[in-house]
Motif scaffolding. Structure first.
Motif, mmCIF file in Angstrom:
data_model
loop_
_atom_site.group_PDB
_atom_site.id
_atom_site.type_symbol
_atom_site.label_atom_id
_atom_site.label_comp_id
_atom_site.label_asym_id
_atom_site.label_seq_id
_atom_site.Cartn_x
_atom_site.Cartn_y
_atom_site.Cartn_z
ATOM 1 N N THR B 77 -21.261 26.518 -77.230
ATOM 2 C CA THR B 77 -22.342 25.536 -77.323
ATOM 3 C C THR B 77 -22.567 25.151 -78.784
ATOM 4 O O THR B 77 -22.160 25.881 -79.694
ATOM 5 C CB THR B 77 -23.689 26.106 -76.795
ATOM 6 O OG1 THR B 77 -24.008 27.283 -77.541
ATOM 7 C CG2 THR B 77 -23.614 26.427 -75.307
ATOM 8 N N LEU B 78 -23.233 24.025 -78.987
ATOM 9 C CA LEU B 78 -23.672 23.701 -80.349
ATOM 10 C C LEU B 78 -24.782 24.658 -80.772
ATOM 11 O O LEU B 78 -24.829 25.076 -81.936
ATOM 12 C CB LEU B 78 -24.174 22.260 -80.424
ATOM 13 C CG LEU B 78 -23.123 21.154 -80.257
ATOM 14 C CD1 LEU B 78 -23.779 19.796 -80.457
ATOM 15 C CD2 LEU B 78 -21.952 21.320 -81.224
ATOM 16 N N THR B 79 -25.682 24.982 -79.838
ATOM 17 C CA THR B 79 -26.807 25.866 -80.181
ATOM 18 C C THR B 79 -26.279 27.198 -80.706
ATOM 19 O O THR B 79 -25.194 27.643 -80.347
ATOM 20 C CB THR B 79 -27.709 26.119 -78.962
ATOM 21 O OG1 THR B 79 -26.906 26.491 -77.849
ATOM 22 C CG2 THR B 79 -28.524 24.898 -78.601
ATOM 23 N N GLY B 80 -27.109 27.797 -81.558
ATOM 24 C CA GLY B 80 -26.684 29.050 -82.178
ATOM 25 C C GLY B 80 -25.587 28.796 -83.195
ATOM 26 O O GLY B 80 -24.684 29.600 -83.356
ATOM 27 N N ARG B 81 -25.661 27.617 -83.823
ATOM 28 C CA ARG B 81 -24.715 27.247 -84.884
ATOM 29 C C ARG B 81 -23.275 27.228 -84.370
ATOM 30 O O ARG B 81 -22.357 27.749 -84.998
ATOM 31 C CB ARG B 81 -24.873 28.242 -86.042
ATOM 32 C CG ARG B 81 -24.498 27.686 -87.368
ATOM 33 C CD ARG B 81 -24.979 28.627 -88.475
ATOM 34 N NE ARG B 81 -24.276 28.336 -89.707
ATOM 35 C CZ ARG B 81 -24.727 28.603 -90.924
ATOM 36 N NH1 ARG B 81 -25.908 29.167 -91.076
ATOM 37 N NH2 ARG B 81 -24.028 28.312 -91.990
ATOM 38 N N GLY B 82 -23.149 26.662 -83.170
ATOM 39 C CA GLY B 82 -21.810 26.525 -82.594
ATOM 40 C C GLY B 82 -21.268 27.824 -82.031
ATOM 41 O O GLY B 82 -20.075 28.103 -82.122
#
Lengths: 154, 154
Positions: B77-82
């Motif tokens: 995911t993009l979230t969590g800095r990718g």
């Protein structure tokens, strides 16, 4: 209902707007940041998702601006007689654009894609603190039937 | 702790035992069945999972018998800095083999794999009716921080 909303696959040119969306989300606590040194990490992840067979990242665009996003992920399991599930992740509407039906339009788009792919189920988890989101998902027809467990490894 | 437990990737020859495990699960309500006419559906799904880059199906084997199973799924995911997440699905221990630590050994195996792949988080959902499972996951270090929403499409 926002009439002129466009829901489409995300492009690399959306990335700065997407990072801003995630960095503004304090509830999630995923440590997202608009800092320059993080951009390469996001770009690398974007390219992985964009090339994936199982994952798709979408944006909701209104008048040329990214106002929302969600990611879908397909999961084949033996359960359900070898069925396919869709998992929704990272659903966000820009804070100043809430209450306009954008979230609902994004979820409906995802559900249509799940039907097209013959999924048995669409599922997602939502942080217990997001009580507005829970009402939203129940209104859309989701059952709040499970608990979501998370273990952070770093 | 069951000392001679082997945790390994599932093989096609495990499939009948796996179908029996899922068919015995009434809480899940996934409509699984040991009926002959369903076998081809399970086999097709097994082959998809087995060939997948993102999905892996495991069994716990004890003295030559399948006594448990779980599936892991990786999600960028993009979230969590990718970041990369591991999603655990379809965790089952055979009903006559519960209380021997088999579930815990399976989950630890999954967590080790998540660390090896540099995942930020391991996550799963559990039906609200499975109160024993909730205590089990919390004991293992998971936080019951989310609600899981599901929509059945068929």
């Amino acid at each position: 209902m926002t009439d002129n909303l466009i829901i489409r696959r995300a492009r690399e040119t959306d990335l700065v707007a997407l990072i801003e969306l995630f960095a503004a989300d304090e509830t999630g606590g995923h440590g997202d940041t608009t800092g320059d040194d993080a951009y390469e990490d996001y770009l690398r992840a974007f390219n992985v998702i964009d090339a994936s067979q199982n994952e798709q990242l979408f944006v909701a665009e209104l008048e040329g601006e990214v106002v929302g996003t969600f990611q879908i992920l397909f999961n084949r399991t033996l359960t359900g007689r070898g069925s396919l599930s869709m998992i929704l992740e990272a659903v966000q509407t820009r804070s100043d654009m809430r209450g306009k039906g954008i979230g609902g339009q994004m979820i409906h788009h995802a559900i249509e894609e799940a039907r097209r792919r013959d999924c048995r189920i669409v599922q997602l988890t939502s942080n217990m603190a997001r009580t507005d989101a829970h009402r939203f998902y129940e209104r859309l027809g989701f059952a709040k039937s499970h608990f979501g467990f998370k273990m952070k490894l770093k």
